[in-house]
Design a protein around this motif. Structure first.
Motif, short mmCIF file in Angstrom:
data_model
loop_
_atom_site.label_atom_id
_atom_site.label_comp_id
_atom_site.label_asym_id
_atom_site.label_seq_id
_atom_site.Cartn_x
_atom_site.Cartn_y
_atom_site.Cartn_z
N ALA A 122 1.22 61.26 -62.23
CA ALA A 122 2.40 61.62 -63.02
C ALA A 122 2.61 63.13 -63.08
N ARG A 151 -0.83 59.79 -70.02
CA ARG A 151 0.41 60.24 -69.38
C ARG A 151 1.56 60.30 -70.39
N LEU A 204 7.70 56.60 -67.19
CA LEU A 204 6.58 56.21 -68.05
C LEU A 204 6.85 56.47 -69.52
N ARG A 228 4.90 57.11 -63.13
CA ARG A 228 5.49 58.44 -62.96
C ARG A 228 6.62 58.69 -63.96
#
Length: 397
Positions: free
Chosen positions: A50, A155, A364, A372
């Motif tokens: 990411a 992330r 995400l 990503r």
């Protein structure tokens, strides 16, 4: 205290420095902490990660301070002698809080102000030694060492901390930043320079038929949700011919342990339990495409344990359905499902308000299982990291 460099791309005064702090790792678990940090680091800054596109702007460090006991607390109580005091408010696999934020705050500040020869801390990541889902955003990025969910939570929460952006998933309340706009701003969206068809901007036609966070223990009883479709019952037409059923479960290791039916018809879950999630008691997400959509008028979803599921011992928090939503999509070209399309997609908040987001499911910040950021968020991440570095240089002068 042991501090190590995990990823160094340049001088720490010219980079944004992420610092992992250990909680719930005993002295004998130093090696586990180092391994957990390296797995998480590899996930976010690998070439396809990411944050792979901004790895050149990041340094990543790890600081180990041993705790007396292994793991994190539950029911609002951290474990005795925990380095930072991470805990869950209950047993469920939800948020993780920090009992001693002043310690984490002081430690990060100490590194940032040059209190150690090695290490720096622009953003603290509090890593709890727990194998199951949990975390929280805010001043600190709080995550667990869950093999399956740790990277997903890291992330997403770093997105809030570093970009910053608001949520994109339905059922939240914090909708702000570069990835969120009001419907009244349709002709001047924040991401207008990214639009696939800037002269033909429209709101993609979707409707939220049901949205719930039940956190219901299936050992206590079945879970039922009765709701109305947005299809026109009076004219007997399906203006919303397809739909998506999105749910999450915890402590359900096999598809054979749970029955999920829509209007009495069982949905086949085998394809929604990938190999790497088999046997896991961790929280899991299922996105089930309903290619025939919903029935006109009233619909019923029922979730129950099978006999096999009832015999299985429950994991932490119990055998739960934790969330449920059903989204209906407009037919006759009224909703663009094209991968990579950037437009104006509805997001439905917990209080019924509607905002817009750039992509359907390809970020995400909306779908935690997606690996990503969308281009809007990805570019904003690089822009904001450069801004943070510029500010650091001004401060140093």
């Amino acid at each position: 205290m042991i501090t190590q460099a995990v990823h160094i791309s340049g001088d720490k005064d010219k980079r944004v420095n992420l610092m992992f702090f250990a909680d719930g790792y005993t002295m004998q678990e130093l090696g586990k902490f180092e391994s957990d940090v390296n797995k998480l680091k590899d996930d976010i800054i690998s070439p396809h990660g990411a944050m792979g596109h901004v790895a050149d702007l990041l340094n990543i460090w790890a600081t180990f301070v041993p705790s007396e006991h292994s793991g994190i607390g539950t029911h609002d109580q951290p474990l005795p002698g925990a380095a930072l005091g991470l805990y869950r408010p209950g047993p469920e696999l939800r948020a993780v809080y920090v009992k001693h934020p002043e310690i984490a705050r002081a430690a990060c500040k100490w590194f940032r102000e040059g209190g150690a020869g090695d290490g720096d801390c622009d953003q603290a990541i509090l890593l709890g030694n727990d194998p199951l889902y949990g975390g929280l955003g805010g001043e600190f990025t709080i995550i667990t060492a869950s093999e399956l969910n740790g990277p997903l939570v890291l992330r997403h929460e770093l997105g809030h901390s570093l970009i910053p952006v608001g949520e994109e998933y339905d059922g939240g309340y914090a909708y702000s930043g570069v990835n969120s706009d009001k419907i009244t701003y349709l002709n001047d969206l924040k991401w207008k320079n990214y639009l696939a068809n800037p002269g033909e901007t429209r709101i993609e036609d979707s409707r939220m038929a049901v949205q719930a966070y039940p956190w219901h223990d299936l050992d206590i009883g079945d879970y039922n949700s009765t709701f109305m479709s947005f299809n026109d019952f009076a004219s007997h037409t399906k203006s919303y011919p397809t739909a998506l059923l999105r749910t999450s479960l915890s402590s359900i290791p096999h598809p054979s342990h749970v029955n999920l039916t829509l209007n009495g018809r069982p949905l086949d879950l085998k394809n929604y339990f990938p190999t790497e999630w088999q046997n896991s008691l961790d929280r899991r997400w299922l996105d089930i495409s309903l290619l025939d959509g919903l029935e006109l008028g009233e619909n019923v979803i029922r979730v129950s344990l099978t006999e096999e599921g009832r015999k299985e011992k429950a994991g932490q928090g119990g055998k739960m359905i934790t969330s449920l939503e059903v989204i209906e999509y407009g037919g006759q070209g009224r909703f663009n499902h094209t991968l990579g399309h950037i437009g104006a997609y509805r997001t439905f908040s917990m209080n019924g308000k509607v905002t817009l987001r750039p992509t359907n499911e390809e970020c995400l910040m909306r779908n935690v299982t997606y690996p990503r950021f969308c281009p809007v968020c990805a570019d904003a991440l690089r822009h904001n990291l450069l801004k943070k570095i510029s500010r650091k240089r001004v401060t140093m002068r």
